[in-house]
Design a protein around this motif. Structure first.
Motif, PDB file in Angstrom:
ATOM      1  N   PRO A   1      38.935 -34.045 -11.704  1.00  0.00           N
ATOM      2  CA  PRO A   1      39.304 -33.441 -10.419  1.00  0.00           C
ATOM      3  C   PRO A   1      38.081 -32.998  -9.622  1.00  0.00           C
ATOM      4  CG  PRO A   1      40.552 -32.485 -12.235  1.00  0.00           C
ATOM      5  CD  PRO A   1      39.448 -33.287 -12.838  1.00  0.00           C
ATOM      6  N   CYS A   2      38.193 -33.065  -8.290  1.00  0.00           N
ATOM      7  CA  CYS A   2      37.122 -32.633  -7.391  1.00  0.00           C
ATOM      8  C   CYS A   2      37.607 -31.460  -6.549  1.00  0.00           C
ATOM      9  CB  CYS A   2      36.687 -33.769  -6.472  1.00  0.00           C
ATOM     10  SG  CYS A   2      35.967 -35.175  -7.332  1.00  0.00           S
ATOM     11  N   PHE A   3      36.712 -30.531  -6.276  1.00  0.00           N
ATOM     12  CA  PHE A   3      37.045 -29.370  -5.459  1.00  0.00           C
ATOM     13  C   PHE A   3      35.976 -29.161  -4.396  1.00  0.00           C
ATOM     14  CE2 PHE A   3      38.941 -28.671  -9.628  1.00  0.00           C
ATOM     15  CZ  PHE A   3      40.246 -28.363  -9.290  1.00  0.00           C
ATOM     16  N   GLU A   4      36.375 -28.486  -3.333  1.00  0.00           N
ATOM     17  CA  GLU A   4      35.441 -28.096  -2.287  1.00  0.00           C
ATOM     18  C   GLU A   4      34.967 -26.656  -2.539  1.00  0.00           C
ATOM     19  OE1 GLU A   4      34.372 -30.240  -0.159  1.00  0.00           O
ATOM     20  OE2 GLU A   4      35.795 -31.809  -0.708  1.00  0.00           O
ATOM     21  N   ASP A   5      33.931 -26.266  -1.813  1.00  0.00           N
ATOM     22  CA  ASP A   5      33.397 -24.908  -1.972  1.00  0.00           C
ATOM     23  C   ASP A   5      34.468 -23.854  -1.697  1.00  0.00           C
ATOM     24  OD1 ASP A   5      31.145 -26.764  -1.431  1.00  0.00           O
ATOM     25  OD2 ASP A   5      29.951 -24.961  -1.672  1.00  0.00           O
ATOM     26  N   ALA A   6      35.320 -24.113  -0.684  1.00  0.00           N
ATOM     27  CA  ALA A   6      36.341 -23.127  -0.323  1.00  0.00           C
ATOM     28  C   ALA A   6      37.316 -22.884  -1.471  1.00  0.00           C
ATOM     29  CB  ALA A   6      37.097 -23.591   0.924  1.00  0.00           C
ATOM     30  N   ASP A   7      37.593 -23.927  -2.271  1.00  0.00           N
ATOM     31  CA  ASP A   7      38.505 -23.762  -3.405  1.00  0.00           C
ATOM     32  C   ASP A   7      37.919 -22.791  -4.433  1.00  0.00           C
ATOM     33  OD1 ASP A   7      40.196 -25.694  -2.263  1.00  0.00           O
ATOM     34  OD2 ASP A   7      39.026 -27.301  -3.172  1.00  0.00           O
ATOM     35  N   LEU A   8      36.636 -22.954  -4.732  1.00  0.00           N
ATOM     36  CA  LEU A   8      36.009 -22.057  -5.703  1.00  0.00           C
ATOM     37  C   LEU A   8      35.820 -20.655  -5.140  1.00  0.00           C
ATOM     38  CD1 LEU A   8      35.536 -24.682  -7.359  1.00  0.00           C
ATOM     39  CD2 LEU A   8      33.408 -23.618  -8.115  1.00  0.00           C
ATOM     40  N   GLN A   9      35.684 -20.553  -3.834  1.00  0.00           N
ATOM     41  CA  GLN A   9      35.577 -19.224  -3.237  1.00  0.00           C
ATOM     42  C   GLN A   9      36.871 -18.436  -3.443  1.00  0.00           C
ATOM     43  OE1 GLN A   9      34.453 -20.263   0.735  1.00  0.00           O
ATOM     44  NE2 GLN A   9      32.378 -20.824   0.138  1.00  0.00           N
ATOM     45  N   LYS A  10      38.017 -19.106  -3.338  1.00  0.00           N
ATOM     46  CA  LYS A  10      39.298 -18.447  -3.618  1.00  0.00           C
ATOM     47  C   LYS A  10      39.362 -18.008  -5.084  1.00  0.00           C
ATOM     48  CE  LYS A  10      41.805 -21.230  -0.220  1.00  0.00           C
ATOM     49  NZ  LYS A  10      42.841 -22.282  -0.041  1.00  0.00           N
ATOM     50  N   LEU A  11      38.881 -18.873  -5.972  1.00  0.00           N
ATOM     51  CA  LEU A  11      38.878 -18.547  -7.389  1.00  0.00           C
ATOM     52  C   LEU A  11      38.004 -17.317  -7.666  1.00  0.00           C
ATOM     53  CD1 LEU A  11      39.548 -19.243 -10.355  1.00  0.00           C
ATOM     54  CD2 LEU A  11      37.553 -20.762 -10.333  1.00  0.00           C
TER      55      LEU A  11
END
Length: 460
Positions: free
Chosen positions: A428-438
């Motif tokens: 799976p690939c994620f963007e920076d915004a996804d990890l910021q939510k995490l």
């Protein structure tokens, strides 16, 4: 010192040299209270302006384009009152907006020097309005400096000026990226200028910096006799770059508000819209190029901060199980492009494991859980990934620095990462915004329910 520290329980010191000699030797005092060195506040982008109308233009553009709001700060007397962007603690662009008490080269040199001494700046931007060559520009055009020069105010005995070409260059990559912002900038201009006449062209030119206001229009013939490609005249550009030197990236963007002729005093109404046009181009550049870089850096800084020096995450090249080449820093290794790698993780407790790979400024890959390592819940102890020991994680070119970050949590964090995109081989690939939510979710959890580990390697 007596008011700040408590010496009541301090041990009595014994000196092994005559008291009269103590004035000429170092004296060490041991304090119960720790003393911390003050670090400079980090400033991702510092906007520098010369007059209030330029400051208000920058503020108007940024507050209109984003949820950022500026608040006054007077904590640094050498800089004076400045505006600081007020945003969420993470992620954020740390933006400062500073202006000189008066326009002119002397004031700008002093201000820039004080800014560099007070703040840890990553990018400095000089923006506002300037005069443009009437034969090459029109009111409303925006000029980006690719170099600057001045005559240092030298005057011959007969009163004529002498050119001393002290040239300062703007970084080529900054100029090249600004060229790529031209289309988006022109689309946005209609929202920030009052009249269509202010929607001008974009020029890349040298700036000539003078030491006085010009209103006779004859300066352009004199400038052309030395450099026919110079289109802009102001009082700050050259000294701005000169004060910065090569210490950090900088750019100069100004809108043409007059032609340094007899109409100069009657054209002050052009200053605000032309300053807004220049500020919009600067902000377009930052949003397109700088913010993604800074967001990625902020993510890595967060992982490194919470990981500290904790061990437990290591990458090895399959079939060799040892570093390739000399480590760049303690614990870091080289891995060959085209090879396969095995990653070892020390699980501190039974829980859920998320393992991420940051490569350049592209997508963030989730190595576990993934097609290589489908299990999300892991038992405490040492584990090796991928789960299938016959294959490793493929190492793709191009070369460069890459990072690993593991999160071990008692809570299943995978549902928070809902915007996953399928990458190569089920990774799976994620963007920076996804990890910021995490990360925002982790910050709200008790600190003893999750642990972060990091590692770095270089693909060669």
């Amino acid at each position: 010192m007596k008011d700040e520290y408590d010496f009541s329980e301090a041990e009595r010191a014994c000196f092994y040299r005559p008291i009269e000699e103590l004035d000429s030797c170092p004296l060490v005092i041991y304090l119960k209270k720790p003393v911390y060195l003050m670090k400079k506040p980090v400033c991702d982008v510092c906007f520098v302006t010369a007059v209030p109308v330029e400051r208000d233009a920058v503020r108007n553009i940024i507050e209109s384009e984003t949820e950022v709001r500026f608040v006054e700060d007077d904590e640094y007397p050498s800089v004076g009152i400045f505006l600081k962007a007020k945003t969420r603690a993470f992620p954020s662009l740390r933006i400062f907006l500073v202006w000189a008490s008066r326009y002119g080269p002397q004031e700008m040199t002093k201000l820039v020097t004080n800014i560099i001494n007070a703040f840890d700046c990553r990018l400095m931007v000089l923006t506002g309005f300037c005069a443009g060559d009437p034969d090459k520009t029109k009111i409303g055009d925006v000029i980006v400096a690719n170099r600057t020069w001045d005559n240092s105010g030298t005057v011959r005995p007969d009163g004529s000026e002498v050119l001393i070409q002290n040239t300062q260059h703007v970084q080529d990559d900054v100029v090249r990226k600004l060229e790529l912002c031209k289309f988006d900038w022109r689309k946005g201009l209609v929202d920030y200028v009052e009249e269509p006449e202010y929607i001008g062209n974009l020029h890349f030119s040298a700036f000539f910096t003078g030491n006085k206001v010009r209103k006779d229009g004859t300066i352009w013939d004199w400038i052309a006799s030395w450099d026919a490609k110079t289109k802009a005249l102001d009082m700050e550009a050259h000294v701005f770059l000169e004060a910065i030197g090569n210490r950090l990236p900088a750019m100069i963007i100004k809108g043409v508000a007059d032609h340094a002729d007899s109409n100069k005093g009657q054209t002050n109404s052009h200053q605000a819209p032309c300053s807004r046009a220049a500020a919009l181009l600067a902000w377009t550049f930052i949003r397109r190029f700088r913010q993604p870089e800074l967001d990625r850096q902020s993510l890595l800084d967060w992982f490194r901060q919470y990981a500290g020096n904790r061990e437990g995450l290591r990458i090895k090249e399959k079939a060799r199980y040892r570093p390739i080449g000399a480590p760049q820093s303690p614990g870091e290794m080289h891995v060959r492009a085209g090879s396969e790698a095995i990653i070892s993780v020390e699980m501190p407790f039974d829980g859920h494991l998320l393992l991420f790979n940051f490569s350049g400024d592209g997508p963030i890959h989730c190595l576990s859980p993934s097609g290589y390592s489908p299990a999300a819940y892991r038992r405490a102890g040492s584990i090796q990934l991928p789960d299938d020991n016959t294959n490793g994680f493929p190492i793709f070119p191009p070369g460069g620095k890459e990072y690993l970050a593991a999160i071990c949590s008692r809570e299943d964090l995978l549902p928070i990462l809902v915007n996953d995109k399928e990458g190569i081989d089920g990774v799976p690939c994620f963007e920076d915004a996804d990890l910021q939510k995490l990360i925002e979710h982790l910050d709200a959890l008790p600190s003893d329910t999750w642990i972060v580990m990091t590692d770095a390697f270089t693909v060669v």
